[in-house]
Design a protein around this motif. Structure first.
Motif, PDB file in Angstrom:
ATOM      1  N   LEU A  29       0.850  -1.200   0.000  1.00 49.76           N
ATOM      2  CA  LEU A  29       0.000   0.000   0.000  1.00 49.76           C
ATOM      3  C   LEU A  29       0.880   1.243   0.000  1.00 49.76           C
ATOM      4  CD1 LEU A  29      -2.856  -0.872   2.515  1.00 49.76           C
ATOM      5  CD2 LEU A  29      -2.915  -0.889   0.025  1.00 49.76           C
ATOM      6  N   ILE A 210      -9.482  -9.628   5.757  1.00 48.77           N
ATOM      7  CA  ILE A 210     -10.119  -8.479   6.414  1.00 48.77           C
ATOM      8  C   ILE A 210      -9.397  -8.144   7.716  1.00 48.77           C
ATOM      9  CG2 ILE A 210     -12.232  -7.762   7.584  1.00 48.77           C
ATOM     10  CD1 ILE A 210     -13.745  -8.781   5.297  1.00 48.77           C
ATOM     11  N   LEU A 213      -6.169  -6.340   6.737  1.00 44.49           N
ATOM     12  CA  LEU A 213      -6.470  -4.981   6.266  1.00 44.49           C
ATOM     13  C   LEU A 213      -6.862  -4.088   7.435  1.00 44.49           C
ATOM     14  CD1 LEU A 213      -8.488  -5.260   2.962  1.00 44.49           C
ATOM     15  CD2 LEU A 213      -6.339  -4.068   3.322  1.00 44.49           C
ATOM     16  N   VAL A 217      -5.259  -0.496   8.186  1.00 42.57           N
ATOM     17  CA  VAL A 217      -6.100   0.693   8.046  1.00 42.57           C
ATOM     18  C   VAL A 217      -6.305   1.359   9.393  1.00 42.57           C
ATOM     19  CG1 VAL A 217      -8.444   1.468   7.511  1.00 42.57           C
ATOM     20  CG2 VAL A 217      -7.260  -0.083   5.959  1.00 42.57           C
ATOM     21  N   ARG A 221      -1.425   3.739   7.483  1.00 44.06           N
ATOM     22  CA  ARG A 221      -0.886   3.139   6.273  1.00 44.06           C
ATOM     23  C   ARG A 221       0.460   3.692   5.857  1.00 44.06           C
ATOM     24  NH1 ARG A 221      -5.298   4.528   2.463  1.00 44.06           N
ATOM     25  NH2 ARG A 221      -6.346   5.437   4.243  1.00 44.06           N
ATOM     26  N   GLY A 253     -15.353  -5.541  11.006  1.00 46.01           N
ATOM     27  CA  GLY A 253     -16.166  -4.923   9.953  1.00 46.01           C
ATOM     28  C   GLY A 253     -16.559  -3.509  10.320  1.00 46.01           C
ATOM     29  N   LEU A 256     -13.595  -1.130  10.373  1.00 42.22           N
ATOM     30  CA  LEU A 256     -13.147  -0.722   9.037  1.00 42.22           C
ATOM     31  C   LEU A 256     -13.985   0.453   8.550  1.00 42.22           C
ATOM     32  CD1 LEU A 256     -12.401  -3.971   6.995  1.00 42.22           C
ATOM     33  CD2 LEU A 256     -10.806  -2.210   7.715  1.00 42.22           C
ATOM     34  N   ILE A 257     -15.304   0.331   8.692  1.00 40.59           N
ATOM     35  CA  ILE A 257     -16.183   1.406   8.213  1.00 40.59           C
ATOM     36  C   ILE A 257     -15.906   2.694   8.977  1.00 40.59           C
ATOM     37  CG2 ILE A 257     -18.574   2.143   7.937  1.00 40.59           C
ATOM     38  CD1 ILE A 257     -19.370  -0.775   7.817  1.00 40.59           C
ATOM     39  N   ILE A 260     -12.160   4.239   8.258  1.00 39.23           N
ATOM     40  CA  ILE A 260     -11.898   4.829   6.944  1.00 39.23           C
ATOM     41  C   ILE A 260     -12.736   6.090   6.754  1.00 39.23           C
ATOM     42  CG2 ILE A 260     -13.612   3.679   5.493  1.00 39.23           C
ATOM     43  CD1 ILE A 260      -9.895   3.896   4.656  1.00 39.23           C
ATOM     44  N   ASN A 261     -13.885   6.177   7.460  1.00 38.68           N
ATOM     45  CA  ASN A 261     -14.722   7.358   7.320  1.00 38.68           C
ATOM     46  C   ASN A 261     -14.309   8.497   8.248  1.00 38.68           C
ATOM     47  OD1 ASN A 261     -17.119   7.237   5.408  1.00 38.68           O
ATOM     48  ND2 ASN A 261     -17.166   5.203   6.331  1.00 38.68           N
ATOM     49  N   LYS A 265      -6.639   8.228   8.273  1.00 40.54           N
ATOM     50  CA  LYS A 265      -5.207   7.938   8.300  1.00 40.54           C
ATOM     51  C   LYS A 265      -4.848   6.895   9.343  1.00 40.54           C
ATOM     52  CE  LYS A 265      -3.687  12.122   6.166  1.00 40.54           C
ATOM     53  NZ  LYS A 265      -3.267  13.506   6.342  1.00 40.54           N
TER      54      LYS A 265
END
Ligand SMILES: Nc1ncnc2c1ncn2[C@@H]1O[C@H](COP(=O)(O)OP(=O)(O)OP(=O)(O)O)[C@@H](O)[C@H]1O
Ligand SMILES: [Mg+2]
Lengths: 294, 296, 253
Positions: A29, A210, A213, A217, A221, A253, A256-257, A260-261, A265
């Motif tokens: 990445l 997942i 990641l 995340v 990154r 899950g 992650l949402i 990232i929202n 960073k």
């Protein structure tokens, strides 16, 4: 006291194993390669190691080297189509790659043990070795960050046109990052195989992808701290908050949402940025105030 | 025999079309990949199953599934994508965000179904086989084909012949410009996601009926097939997705019939890599500029 | 010794962005390229630097054909550029932005970079020293540690110039380098550009500020609608009726 530490040893092992894969993901990445194939490459390494040790009786250290090579070589082969692709297409192709590895592992029963996988792998990897592996991995990532390679990766990730206009070969650097990441994933796949007694193909599927990641995340990154912080927090969280343990994937899950929202960073990168802001703010020259947007 | 396989392939392809067209519709409009599409598809199968279980007729289950999946897709867009689209790095963010959503939905259905494989009650669709010209077609296959054709036709009419379709295409071209002429982009996104989700939900019901196997991981392979199809048809192209779905359905049925079992997936995705090697933007995709990656 | 564009053409579908353009950028001189908005100036820079495929004609640097070379090789052939729509690496510090410019001069092996061997560390340290010298020259030493994304446009443009100079080019293509700067800032840059040319670098200067161009260039080219409509000494060119029409027409369009 000793008992308490021993109780946490499996957790520490888990942390170190996942940290390696998190760095493998982080590295691609970082170079702007949109690969999600890390667990597929880990599967390649794990199976190479497992088969060499169990079927051919190779000593574990040799098998480990072979795993690194296999992960790197498969990544090299994969990088040929990947180099021609951009963003989303790279993501699609690498997810498909995971699926290919999965179905080949299930199909080639007489080599890989099929859906049953490989059992009876001698346990040759313990916490001390994993600690060494972790230290070496972190050092290598640090060295890359501080070298011309890290600078080239940063440039490519942030702006391909700028990187190319300064003589940075995008294809060559992304291939290098991907191959290194493949070798790292291969090594950690094999470490995982040698750390447990068995391997099954489904081990290296979507949930694992997942999880990896999420570490990167959530942690961050770009900075070296990202994978460490992300992996540590997400592995400890279900232990500290016991009810979460059963819903680990649900938590990943949702995280992650949210991350990232709202914290795109990641924790470590955001904190580092804040710290830098404070440090510079204290001796901010007048010019820095005439920020853009005028 | 070959003809029979081809026929079966077309039917399967029709169901893929339902799945892939919605997937690609959303990509075409927002340039974002919705990795929760497989989970939305699965939701359709579950909703239909529980409706039928509760004593409802199949057709009600079908409608409920389409509506629930449509609404779910809409929610995914609002929760996972809307904020991201305003930031710079939406392409990566959307993949992460929708992957998370897919995981949440999967865990939900795993919990509801208690990790069981669910089956529609026997005779939900009567087992009737028609024969003609030496071919065999089951009532279910006819139903699947009819539903797929009807839904795709309605969709095509919607996109290409109605005011809504024109607005969708305007927003696709430029969100800013479409706002200037009074189109509310968010309303358009809600609708396109609803349609995309409803199509996936319908596909989920048909697949659930066809294999009579509903479980919380059933979306995964379809998401993968969806990838292969849009690579084949070109990301964002609806006619491309339709064509590719049919080809894909036939190739898959043929390879199941004639290739060693278990190799189908590997074969299909290796073919996909070959296509990408020759045509980086998909078989029917348009050329996107970029001379930075090699010779001009 | 020059950068030579021979009958260079570019079409975007039906749009002709440049047609049979002949430009020579000699070393040690500042060559101007002017023209109204949309004339095709940036397109030419993009073609030279390998960002856009060429539709027709050739580009040569000191008799090496680079028409179809990829962008990174063109840099290694000694060409550097700045971007009209500023492109910095926003997350990195100013210093790191400049360091990346040295890429083509970094010699240490991949292995020693990977392992963090002394060769790699020495090289990084040497590049830092050179980057700091550049910062000094552009009067931005005090901003070295700031994230480049937060600077003013004027500073960001200068970061781009330092980055381009770090690659030690033989030719540098400046796409509107003083846009958005005040007179004091642009005067300082004028001196700097002069120095660069005197040190033997060939400069292609794209600018809308005609006073600036006239002051610095001995030879200028005027582009309109993708075609060259005039070239020569600044005074002669700027009094050319065709040029006046293009500009007056352009400004009212
Ligand atoms: N990628 C592209 N695709 C299609 N048309 C383009 C593209 N890039 C530029 N053009 C067109 O080519 C023409 C020349 O554009 P260019 O940016 O080179 O002009 P310019 O002289 O740099 O203008 P300015 O002074 O505003 O910077 C314009 O008509 C523009 O619309
Ligand atoms: Mg321009």
């Amino acid at each position: 006291m000793m008992n308490l530490l021993l109780g946490y040893q499996p957790l520490l092992d888990l942390f170190l194993l996942h940290l390696g894969l998190a760095y493998a993901q982080w590295l691609v990445l970082r170079a702007g390669v949109f690969s999600l194939g890390t667990v597929g490459l880990a599967a390649v390494g794990a199976y190479t190691g497992g088969i060499l040790v169990v079927t051919y009786g190779l000593p574990a250290p040799l098998a480990l080297i072979a795993s690194a090579l296999s992960g790197g070589l498969v990544a090299l082969a994969l990088s040929v189509p990947l180099a021609r692709l951009r963003g989303i297409y790279q993501a699609i192709a690498t997810v498909a790659f995971i699926q290919i590895v999965l179905s080949l592992n299930i199909y080639a029963t007489n080599v890989t043990g099929g859906a049953q996988g490989i059992t009876g792998i001698p346990k040759t990897v313990g916490t001390p070795l994993l600690l060494v592996a972790g230290a070496v991995t972190i050092y290598l990532m640090y060295a890359i960050t501080r070298s011309r390679l890290g600078r080239a990766f940063d440039a490519i990730r942030q702006n391909e046109a700028v990187a190319a206009s300064l003589g940075v070969s995008i294809v060559r650097h992304q291939t290098l990052a991907f191959v290194l990441s493949g070798a790292l994933a291969g090594v950690y796949g094999a470490l995982e195989a040698f750390h447990s007694y068995a391997l099954v193909p489904s081990q290296f599927g979507f949930p694992y992808l997942i999880a990896i990641l999420s570490y990167v995340v959530f942690g961050g990154r770009t900075s070296l701290w990202g994978p460490i912080v992300g992996t540590a927090v997400l592995i400890l969280l279900p232990e500290v908050v016991r009810p979460l343990a059963d819903a680990r994937m649900l938590v990943f899950g949702i995280l992650l949402i949210l991350t990232i929202n709202f914290l795109p960073k990641g924790i470590a990168d955001t904190l580092i940025e804040r710290a830098r802001g404070r440090r510079l703010g204290a001796r901010r020259p007048a010019e820095a105030d005439t920020a853009k947007g005028s | 025999m070959l003809l029979q396989q081809l026929l079966n392939g077309v039917v399967v392809g029709g169901v893929y079309a339902l799945f892939a067209v919605g997937f690609n519709l959303v990509f075409g409009v927002q340039r974002l990949l919705n990795l929760a599409h497989g989970a939305v598809f699965m939701t359709g199968a579950f909703v239909a199953y529980y409706t039928v279980r509760a004593g409802g007729p199949l057709i009600l289950g079908f409608v409920a599934a389409a509506v629930a999946s449509g609404v779910l897709a809409m929610i995914i867009e609002i929760v996972c994508f809307r904020r991201l689209r305003k930031s710079g790095d939406a392409e990566f963010g959307a993949i992460i965000s929708s992957m998370g959503a897919g995981m949440v939905i999967m865990t939900f259905w795993q919990w509801v179904s208690q990790t069981q494989v669910l089956r529609f009650p026997f005779d939900t669709v009567p087992v009737v086989i028609y024969r003609f010209w030496g071919l065999r077609v089951s009532l279910l296959q006819l139903l699947m084909a009819a539903a797929a054709i009807a839904i795709v036709l309605v969709m095509a009419w919607f996109i290409y012949r109605t005011a809504f379709g024109r607005q969708v295409r305007a927003v696709t071209d430029s969100e800013r410009a479409s706002m200037l002429v009074g189109i509310n982009p968010n309303r358009i996104y809600n609708l396109t996601y609803f349609i995309s989700g409803a199509l996936a939900g319908a596909a989920g019901v048909l697949v659930g009926l066809a294999f009579n196997n509903i479980n919380f991981t059933m979306g995964e392979p379809y998401l993968m097939f969806g990838f292969a199809i849009i690579i084949l048809g070109g990301l964002g192209s609806i006619p491309g997705a339709l064509m590719a779905s049919l080809i894909f359905g036939m190739v898959q049925t043929l390879s199941i019939a004639y290739l060693p079992s278990g190799l189908t997936t590997a074969f299909i995705f290796s073919a996909m890599f070959l296509i990408l090697l020759v045509r980086p933007n998909g078989l029917m995709g348009r050329e996107e500029a970029g001379s930075l990656r090699g010779r001009r | 010794m020059a950068l030579v564009l021979d009958n260079l053409s570019k079409r975007f579908g039906g749009v002709v962005a440049s047609e049979n353009v002949n430009i020579t950028v000699p070393k040690g001189k500042i060559t101007g390229l002017i023209g109204p908005n949309g004339a095709g100036k940036t397109t030419i820079v993009n073609m030279i630097t390998g960002m856009l495929a060429v539709s027709g004609g050739t580009i040569r640097v000191d008799d090496t054909d680079i028409t179809r070379a990829p962008a990174d090789q063109i840099c290694r052939a000694g060409l550097a550029r700045t971007f009209q729509n500023i492109r910095i690496l926003p997350e990195n510090s100013v210093l790191d932005n400049i360091l990346i410019g040295f890429h083509r001069h970094e010699r240490c092996s991949t292995l020693s970079a990977l392992l963090g061997l002394p060769a790699s560390r020495r090289e990084t340290a040497a590049m830092r020293a050179r980057a700091e010298a550049l910062l000094e020259r552009f009067g931005m030493r005090h901003l070295a540690e700031y994230p480049a994304g937060g600077l003013s446009y004027g500073h960001q443009r200068r970061v781009e110039m330092m980055r381009a100079l770090a690659s030690e080019p033989e030719y540098i293509l400046l796409d509107e380098p003083i846009a958005g700067m005040n007179d004091v800032e642009s005067d300082a840059l004028a001196v700097l550009f002069r120095d660069l040319a005197d040190s033997g670098i060939g400069i292609l200067l794209i600018e809308h500020n005609l006073r600036f161009v006239t002051r610095l260039c001995e030879h200028i080219y005027v582009l309109d609608g993708g075609r060259l409509i005039a070239e020569g000494a600044p005074e002669a060119v700027l009094s050319d009726p065709a040029v006046l029409t293009a500009y007056v027409g352009g400004e009212h369009a």
